[in-house]
Design a protein around this motif. Structure first.
Motif, PDB file in Angstrom:
ATOM      1  N   LYS A   1       0.813  -1.215   0.000  1.00 26.00           N
ATOM      2  CA  LYS A   1       0.000   0.000   0.000  1.00 26.00           C
ATOM      3  C   LYS A   1       0.847   1.266   0.000  1.00 26.00           C
ATOM      4  CE  LYS A   1      -4.114  -1.560  -0.197  1.00 26.00           C
ATOM      5  NZ  LYS A   1      -4.564  -2.457   0.845  1.00 26.00           N
TER       6      LYS A   1
ATOM      7  N   GLU B   1      -0.387   5.411   9.909  1.00 24.11           N
ATOM      8  CA  GLU B   1      -1.770   4.918   9.958  1.00 24.11           C
ATOM      9  C   GLU B   1      -1.797   3.412  10.189  1.00 24.11           C
ATOM     10  OE1 GLU B   1      -4.739   7.961   8.988  1.00 24.11           O
ATOM     11  OE2 GLU B   1      -5.044   5.817   9.244  1.00 24.11           O
ATOM     12  N   PHE B   2      -0.934   2.720   9.436  1.00 22.39           N
ATOM     13  CA  PHE B   2      -0.898   1.262   9.552  1.00 22.39           C
ATOM     14  C   PHE B   2      -0.450   0.852  10.952  1.00 22.39           C
ATOM     15  CE2 PHE B   2      -0.992   1.583   5.017  1.00 22.39           C
ATOM     16  CZ  PHE B   2      -1.649   0.443   4.609  1.00 22.39           C
TER      17      PHE B   2
ATOM     18  N   ARG C   1      -3.201   1.503  13.557  1.00 23.83           N
ATOM     19  CA  ARG C   1      -4.301   0.537  13.505  1.00 23.83           C
ATOM     20  C   ARG C   1      -3.832  -0.843  13.939  1.00 23.83           C
ATOM     21  NH1 ARG C   1      -9.219   3.334  12.450  1.00 23.83           N
ATOM     22  NH2 ARG C   1      -8.640   5.114  11.185  1.00 23.83           N
TER      23      ARG C   1
ATOM     24  N   VAL D   1      -6.934   1.715   7.381  1.00 19.49           N
ATOM     25  CA  VAL D   1      -6.115   1.363   6.215  1.00 19.49           C
ATOM     26  C   VAL D   1      -5.750  -0.116   6.189  1.00 19.49           C
ATOM     27  CG1 VAL D   1      -5.085   3.606   5.782  1.00 19.49           C
ATOM     28  CG2 VAL D   1      -4.067   2.117   7.476  1.00 19.49           C
ATOM     29  N   THR D   2      -5.777  -0.769   7.371  1.00 19.96           N
ATOM     30  CA  THR D   2      -5.383  -2.179   7.359  1.00 19.96           C
ATOM     31  C   THR D   2      -6.510  -3.095   6.905  1.00 19.96           C
ATOM     32  OG1 THR D   2      -6.001  -2.395   9.665  1.00 19.96           O
ATOM     33  CG2 THR D   2      -3.714  -1.859   9.222  1.00 19.96           C
ATOM     34  N   ARG D   3      -7.719  -2.527   6.752  1.00 21.54           N
ATOM     35  CA  ARG D   3      -8.843  -3.389   6.351  1.00 21.54           C
ATOM     36  C   ARG D   3      -9.368  -3.033   4.973  1.00 21.54           C
ATOM     37  NH1 ARG D   3     -12.179  -3.362  11.890  1.00 21.54           N
ATOM     38  NH2 ARG D   3     -10.441  -3.940  13.218  1.00 21.54           N
ATOM     39  N   VAL D   4      -8.532  -2.380   4.219  1.00 20.26           N
ATOM     40  CA  VAL D   4      -8.984  -1.899   2.923  1.00 20.26           C
ATOM     41  C   VAL D   4      -8.946  -3.025   1.904  1.00 20.26           C
ATOM     42  CG1 VAL D   4      -8.099  -0.568   0.993  1.00 20.26           C
ATOM     43  CG2 VAL D   4      -8.501   0.529   3.174  1.00 20.26           C
TER      44      VAL D   4
END
Lengths: 593, 294
Positions: free
Chosen positions: A317, A395-396, A399, B54-57
């Motif tokens: 990503k 962000e990663f 989360r 973003v980790t579940r996109v």
């Protein structure tokens, strides 16, 4: 606002690009126009530490030796042959006849002696590259052709002295190095290009040095135009205002995929990105400093963090797939030393959670874990405001660690604030990244106890405050080991230790993303070949060997690299077993970014 | 006594409302505001917040608008529609909080300067002038660079830079009010500072403050977007400014991803327009001089 800024940039670009002679001349001048997004800090090669600045220095001044374009072994620079005494303390370099400064004066061993001597005498002159001459005992030019360097102890970097050699007849008149800006054009140099015009943060113009000893470049002029953002630089490339761009983001690189007349170069990079974990910041004497979260001293927590981060997702990503998965501090481009763990940390949040449960980090009522000492697991994560990577990866991390019951408070700060927090130990997690060199010594030294700062927070370049007796012992061993296979094994064991103790999680190794106008320039030499970069090389082969489309036919295409390789081949024999291409200078603040 | 006062107030409010309602622009703004506020409040219930993770996109990055993703996806593959929707919340909260802060400072300084006069006024007004001549964007940038980044910092940065205009306005109005005979009468009857300010000056100044607030919100939201766009906001919180910042930083221009740039921009325009329309209409109602000129 974005539009206005972009407008200003284009306006600058237009100003710069338009005056370049384009109208019909009998012999049209060919210009390679390069977009740069990083500032040039100084034209004075003794002061310049930014990557863009040293690159400009390399274009103007040759070093004593150079790095081969194919595999980066030492090849002819100003000196064409060299030998060392059996005790490796005395080195004799031969500077051949026939090489000239751009003002016609001959280049002699005395120029080299003058340069090194200046750095040993003058503290200011040692600003940028002082580490190379720090252990020099004496430098003498016994005659115009012979340079003798004596060192206090054996130095592995003697064939990798990244010091621009300056003309003694010009620089001996300089009284104050700190104030000398070196912008009186044309600047007398020895490199393939001569600086003819410079405007800070606007552009730099070079003329090809037709008398260059390796042979004249295949085009006439080289300009660097400064752009504020990679986006603006890429727009300029698609419009044909520049010919070569690097430091692109994945989105920009992808956007050029089907562009007519543009060729992309995805190169293995020398950089790695990491998240440093404050595992107990302390001074050199072991005095704790900073205010890192105490739970991070527990290796169980650090391993849990490593297991909770989905490195593949981040690469897919954030890097757009243009990166390799991280293991140790040495990227895969240096295959000899790159570390491949036998049992890499799996991406397994469930296992990480179980580990934390077992270690006594119970979840509180709000789902946030509390350490056995009773501290809430809330961590600060510091990132660079200048880097898109940090912002997106944060962000990663936020989360992912939320899954573990750890709160991450992301703080994107200026580079200076980040560096201050880094040296003071006032962080929990921090983004960091380093460029690495063919020789692993420097990057490995960053994690030794001796690199921790002193009580004033000065005098060390530790990356992680890591201090481990086992690691330090291995470090000392590899330093004294001259057998390549044994040294490789020692370096591997060091990285294994690093990997087990997790003072930092190496996230990945960025690819260097570059693109050029292939309708104007047929080819560029890359270093290393294949898979290497055009810009930011260990040398300037990319600029020097660029082949314009018109002359591509006469020249037999892109054989530049090959020809140079053959020339270099003879030297390989000479170099023999001395393959340590180390560059201890390593990394400065700008490489860290 | 109080009952009569309340009755009178209710009547006055009714009259104000009727006048306000007679202006179409103001009504449009008010309805727009109501809709936007409602959407912002309902976001956690109507939409799925995990789409911001973003980790579940699941979608690809930079997808153009389609029937699944009405406004396409961003550089992480998140829905731009969802991001814009959630961005409303932060933009509104920051805009309102910063306005409250700046109007509070401005009102206190303005009333104090006008009421006490003399050296208090001189000091406070020079202080105000100092902030007035400082380029507020530069000051806000400096503040949010020095302080740790986050929502609070942005609010503070906007709040402490936007108040001087309010202070000047309130001071002028207070001076005008205090020149009227009834204030003199209250003083003669033994009314102290607290009484005069609390019972007489403040009620007379409040309508103006209210109008000023409405207009300040608009500029505070723009300021928030500006600061976030410059990367000075909290990057992990979604606001319109931070969306534009991300678009700029991650190469939306090179990708020609207009769908990432336009929605947050339109969001800012809509909210600012709504607040401005409301504010202007209120101003017309409360300031007799503006009547008939619209």
């Amino acid at each position: 606002m974005g539009i206005r800024r972009f407008g200003a940039v284009t306006a600058v670009a237009a100003l710069v690009v338009l005056p370049v002679p384009t109208p019909a001349q009998a012999q049209q001048a060919v210009t390679l126009r390069v977009a740069i997004t990083q500032q040039v800090d100084s034209l004075n090669p003794f002061l310049s530490v930014f990557q863009a600045g040293t690159e400009v220095g390399r274009l103007m001044y040759d070093y004593l030796t150079a790095y081969d374009v194919k595999d980066q072994h030492p090849v002819e620079g100003l000196a064409d042959r060299w030998e060392s005494s059996p005790d490796r303390l005395t080195w004799t370099f031969h500077v051949p006849e026939g090489k000239k400064w751009s003002d016609g004066q001959p280049i002699t061993a005395k120029d080299a002696a003058f340069t090194y001597d200046l750095m040993m005498r003058d503290e200011v002159a040692a600003t940028a590259n002082g580490s190379f001459t720090a252990e020099f005992e004496s430098v003498t030019a016994t005659d115009d052709r012979t340079l003798v360097i004596k060192t206090k102890q054996p130095q592995a970097t003697m064939l990798a002295l990244d010091v621009p050699i300056v003309p003694a007849h010009v620089w001996s008149k300089v009284t104050d190095i700190a104030e000398y800006r070196n912008d009186r054009t044309p600047v007398v140099g020895s490199g393939p290009f001569v600086l003819t015009e410079y405007r800070a943060n606007e552009f730099i113009r070079f003329k090809a040095n037709k008398d260059y000893w390796r042979g004249a470049p295949k085009y006439d002029e080289l300009t660097f135009t400064y752009y504020k953002t990679a986006d603006a630089a890429v727009q300029a490339l698609t419009k044909g205002e520049v010919d070569l761009v690097n430091r692109m983001g994945p989105a920009q690189f992808d956007s050029l995929k089907d562009s007519e007349g543009i060729t992309r170069n995805q190169a293995q990079g020398r950089r790695f990105n990491e998240i440093v974990i404050n595992s107990g910041a302390a001074t050199r004497t072991g005095e704790p400093i900073g205010d890192g979260h105490p739970a991070l001293k527990d290796v169980v927590v650090r391993r849990a963090i490593a297991k909770a981060l989905d490195l593949d997702a981040i690469i897919a990503k954030v890097n757009g797939g243009y990166a390799q998965r991280g293991t140790g501090p040495i990227p895969p481009v240096f295959a000899d030393y790159h570390f491949k763990p036998e049992s890499p940390y799996p991406y397994d949040p469930a296992a990480a959670n179980a580990d934390l449960d077992r270690a006594g980090y119970a979840r509180g009522a709000d789902g946030i874990r509390v350490s056995p000492e009773g501290r809430r697991m809330q961590l600060r994560l510091l990132g660079h405001a200048s880097r898109a990577y940090d912002e997106q990866t944060a962000e990663f991390v936020k989360r992912s660690l939320a899954e573990l019951g750890i709160v991450v408070d992301v703080q994107i700060v200026s580079d200076n604030q980040l560096n201050e927090a880094g040296t003071a130990g006032t962080f929990d997690l921090q983004f960091s990244g380093w460029g690495t060199n063919p020789d692993p010594d420097f990057i490995l030294s960053l994690h030794t106890c001796g690199q921790r700062p002193n009580a004033d927070g000065k005098g060390g370049t530790t990356d992680t405050f890591f201090c481990d007796p086992e690691y330090d012992a291995l470090y000392a061993q590899q330093r004294a080991e001259f057998d390549p296979a044994k040294r490789r094994e020692l370096v591997r064991r060091m990285q294994q230790r690093f990997y087990d103790q997790v003072p930092a999680v190496v996230l990945g190794y960025d690819n260097a993303l570059e693109a050029y106008r292939s309708d104007k320039f047929a080819s560029f030499p890359v270093q290393p070949d294949p898979g290497g970069v055009i810009m930011a090389q260990n040398g300037v082969w990319g600029y020097y060997g660029a082949t314009p489309v018109a002359s591509a036919g006469q020249d037999g295409g892109s054989n530049t690299g090959l020809v140079l390789g053959v020339v270099a081949g003879a030297l390989v024999v000479l170099v023999g077993g001395v393959w340590l291409v180390g560059r201890r200078r390593g990394l400065r603040a700008e490489d860290r970014e | 006594m109080t009952a009569i006062a309340w009755q009178r107030r209710r009547a006055a409010a009714g009259a104000t409302w009727r006048e306000f309602a007679s202006q179409r622009g103001g009504l449009v703004g008010l309805v727009g505001l109501a809709v936007i506020t409602l959407l912002a409040l309902l976001a956690p219930w109507v939409t799925d917040a995990s789409g911001l993770d973003v980790t579940r996109v699941t979608a690809r990055p930079w997808e153009p608008p389609s029937s699944t993703y009405w406004l396409g996806t961003d550089h992480n593959g998140r829905s731009v529609l969802l991001l814009t929707w959630w961005g409303t919340r932060i933009s509104l909260v920051v805009g309102l909080a910063a306005t409250v802060l700046s109007v509070l400072i401005g009102t206190v300084v303005g009333i104090a300067a006008a009421h006490f006069g003399g050296w208090v006024s001189a000091v406070l007004m020079r202080f105000t002038d100092f902030f007035l001549v400082l380029p507020s964007l530069v000051l806000a940038i400096a503040l949010s660079t020095v302080l740790p980044r986050g929502l609070g910092t942005i609010v503070l940065a906007i709040g402490v830079t936007a108040w001087p205009a309010t202070a000047r306005l309130v001071r002028a109005q207070t001076l005008a009010v205090e020149a009227r005979p009834f204030i003199e009468r209250a003083r003669a009857l033994g009314g102290g500072h607290g009484h005069v300010i609390g019972r007489h000056v403040l009620p007379a100044v409040l309508p103006l403050v209210f109008v000023n607030t409405t207009l300040t919100v608009a500029s505070a939201i723009v300021a928030e977007s500006t600061l976030s766009f410059l990367g000075l906001g909290d990057p992990t919180r979604v606001s319109w400014g931070s969306l534009l910042h991300a678009a700029n930083m991650h190469g939306a221009v090179s990708q020609r991803a207009w769908w990432f740039l336009v929605p947050p921009g339109l969001g800012v325009v809509c909210v600012v327009l709504a607040f401005t329309l409301c504010g202007r209409a209120l101003e017309t109602v409360l300031n007799p001089r503006l009547k008939g000129e619209r």
